[in-house]
Design an enzyme around this catalytic site. Structure first.
Site, PDB file in Angstrom:
ATOM      1  N   ASP A  59      -1.098   3.795  -6.258  1.00 56.93           N
ATOM      2  CA  ASP A  59      -0.812   3.423  -4.873  1.00 56.93           C
ATOM      3  C   ASP A  59       0.685   3.276  -4.615  1.00 56.93           C
ATOM      4  O   ASP A  59       1.493   3.183  -5.547  1.00 56.93           O
ATOM      5  CB  ASP A  59      -1.504   2.103  -4.531  1.00 56.93           C
ATOM      6  CG  ASP A  59      -2.981   2.293  -4.233  1.00 56.93           C
ATOM      7  OD1 ASP A  59      -3.395   3.447  -3.992  1.00 56.93           O
ATOM      8  OD2 ASP A  59      -3.727   1.303  -4.243  1.00 56.93           O
ATOM      9  N   LYS A 117      -1.028   4.365   0.179  1.00 54.43           N
ATOM     10  CA  LYS A 117      -1.392   4.048   1.558  1.00 54.43           C
ATOM     11  C   LYS A 117      -0.401   3.019   2.087  1.00 54.43           C
ATOM     12  O   LYS A 117      -0.308   1.919   1.572  1.00 54.43           O
ATOM     13  CB  LYS A 117      -2.809   3.465   1.617  1.00 54.43           C
ATOM     14  CG  LYS A 117      -3.925   4.485   1.435  1.00 54.43           C
ATOM     15  CD  LYS A 117      -5.276   3.792   1.473  1.00 54.43           C
ATOM     16  CE  LYS A 117      -6.417   4.788   1.548  1.00 54.43           C
ATOM     17  NZ  LYS A 117      -6.492   5.440   2.855  1.00 54.43           N
ATOM     18  N   MET A 123      -1.014  -8.692   3.950  1.00 57.36           N
ATOM     19  CA  MET A 123      -1.011  -7.654   4.990  1.00 57.36           C
ATOM     20  C   MET A 123      -0.914  -8.257   6.390  1.00 57.36           C
ATOM     21  O   MET A 123      -1.606  -7.835   7.316  1.00 57.36           O
ATOM     22  CB  MET A 123      -2.265  -6.772   4.862  1.00 57.36           C
ATOM     23  CG  MET A 123      -2.286  -5.929   3.595  1.00 57.36           C
ATOM     24  SD  MET A 123      -3.825  -5.022   3.360  1.00 57.36           S
ATOM     25  CE  MET A 123      -4.821  -6.247   2.509  1.00 57.36           C
TER      26      MET A 123
END
Length: 522
Positions: A38, A60, A169
């Site tokens: 990632d 991502k 996030m």
């Protein structure tokens, strides 16, 4: 012949620093045939995979092009069915907001064998690395970990009543998070900390209250971040400034969770690529956050012919002078390439400049006949043990920009000096993103320079990278400039206008000691 059975390992890479990788994860990286990783995975981890490992970046990142989840699922299935040992490397822990469910479902549907390897989640590590305990007997008897990727689906009424919130996030939705909490009765004076790039050299921490944190972070790209909300954030200052005692011995300096002399300092190391590891490790062991910015690339010379010719005629020389570990490495590489070994040097004396150069020579079973005091080349002629008149000296050196003064002084004493190019040093074409961000955001406290060339190329790189800024002096305004010795200091003075620290012993260990002394004096 039995066909190899494939397997997929869903592995947690931890919060960022390679030091927090588990032993099992390290071993799996070493055996992986395919690595699927990632965007938030530390790129340094890729050095642990074997050379023939297929590495696939499927990162991502919000707002940026990324590999569709369905395509990632299919990659894992396809390589597993081909009999490959596949490592799916995810930041933190793979099962804490790691999108593992669709990947596991796809593997199960095709009867692919898989195993999940836990990692240290940033939800736990980031607060700790910022000096914030997520629990406390008085201030935080519980905490919740949540993702604010979709804030509209969260039960803010329930969350607002919890002692401590750890939010992943949530950077792009910070304003909404604050609005929802205050709307549900949380005090606008509630402490909040935002930790960006936790566990990496770029770690930054903003501390404030719900009512003012947006002002502090205005214009800052808050990704990736971990947000901590609750009274425990106040303990960060306490842990960083509280005097502690051990067996009735008081410590005057702030421990900041440990009492290492360089804790809290960010140091930019500008040595050549591949040469800064031991020096950087030493600084890290003393508590510093170290960012590597290689300002030199060491490569073979444009031609080996002169060095090869000199090696073929070693018997003609009285002395061999080596002034760097690079000179040692490339000289012996060519010696061995010609089918010779150290016995070819039996009739020649060797002089070296620098402790590290001497150590590099000793690793090859040879002891230098001369090491000048203070480890500087200028002292070599003054301390030469015999007359140089008529002595033939072989000097393998950098192709350009080397020890011109040394050659002139040897020649003036009657020596016949044969200079041959053993390697080249050149300026890299770019700087690591971590170094660029640290300089841009002015989070660097100290920059170390181990040679004049590192200073010259550093300035060249800054002019190229920050081309929009005609005057780069403001970037270095509050940064300590640390030099390994007098010659490097002269170049610092010439190009940077100052030098704040100069090593008393002109070695990397001496430079480390000088930096520690400067920090303590502050």
């Amino acid at each position: 012949m039995t066909e190899q059975k494939g397997k997929v390992y869903l592995v947690g890479a931890g919060p960022g620093d390679v030091a927090y990788l588990t032993v099992k994860a390290y071993n799996l990286l070493a055996m992986a045939e395919v690595l699927v990783y990632d965007a938030l995975v530390n790129q340094q981890l890729l050095q642990y995979v074997r050379p023939d490992c297929l590495c696939l970046d499927v990162g991502k990142r919000g707002g940026q092009p990324s590999t569709p989840q369905g395509e990632i699922n299919q990659l894992l299935v396809d390589y597993c069915l081909q009999g490959k040992q596949v490592v799916r490397l995810k930041s933190g822990d793979p099962l804490i907001f790691g999108r593992c469910t669709p990947e596991i479902t796809a593997l199960q549907a095709q009867y692919c064998e898989f195993e999940v390897i836990p990692g240290i989640s940033s939800a736990l590590a980031a607060p700790l690395m910022a000096g914030i305990p997520v629990t406390d007997a008085v201030l935080s008897r519980c905490f919740a970990v949540l993702t604010a990727h979709e804030p509209d689906v969260l039960d803010w009424e329930a969350l607002s009543r919890l002692d401590t919130l750890v939010i992943l996030m949530g950077g792009t939705h910070l304003a909404e998070i604050i609005h929802q909490l205050i709307r549900q009765g949380r005090s606008p004076y509630t402490p909040i900390a935002i930790i960006r790039w936790a566990g990496t050299p770029d770690q930054q921490v903003w501390v404030g209250e719900l009512k003012n944190i947006l002002t502090q972070t205005l214009g800052v790209y808050l990704s990736p971040v971990v947000i901590v909300i609750g009274e425990v954030v106040k303990l960060r200052n306490y842990l960083q400034t509280q005097r502690i005692s051990l067996k009735d011995q008081a410590f005057d300096s702030p421990p900041m969770l440990n009492n290492s002399p360089l804790t809290g300092k960010t140091i930019l190391v500008t040595r050549s690529a591949g040469q800064s590891s031991q020096f950087s490790d030493g600084l890290s062991a003393l508590g510093a956050t170290v960012i590597s910015m290689p300002t030199l690339e060491i490569v073979p010379p444009s031609s080996w012919s002169d060095l090869d010719r000199a090696i073929a005629n070693l018997a003609d020389f009285h002395w061999l002078i080596l002034t760097s570990t690079n000179g040692v490495d490339y000289f012996f590489t060519r010696l061995f390439a010609q089918g010779q070994d150290v016995r070819a040097l039996s009739s020649i004396k060797i002089a070296v400049v620098g402790e590290k150069t001497a150590q590099s020579l000793q690793q090859r079973g040879l002891k230098p006949d001369l090491i000048p005091p203070n480890f500087v080349a200028d002292a070599l002629v003054a301390h030469f043990p015999e007359s140089l008149q008529g002595q033939k000296v072989l000097f393998p050196r950098v192709e350009s920009g080397g020890r011109d003064v040394l050659v002139a002084e040897l020649t003036a004493q009657g020596a016949v000096v044969v200079e041959v190019a053993a390697y080249q040093s050149r300026c890299p074409t770019s700087i690591p993103e971590s170094a660029k961000l640290a300089l841009q955001n002015r989070t660097v406290d100290i920059i170390t320079f181990a040679s004049s060339k590192t200073v010259k190329f550093f300035c060249q790189l800054l002019q190229e990278v920050f081309a929009d800024n005609r005057d780069i002096s403001h970037i270095l305004a509050d940064v300590c400039i640390a030099s390994i010795g007098p010659e490097t200091s002269k170049t610092c003075q010439s190009l940077l206008g100052r030098v704040d620290v100069e090593a008393e012993e002109y070695t990397l260990d001496g430079l480390t000691q000088a930096v520690v002394k400067w920090v303590k004096s502050r």
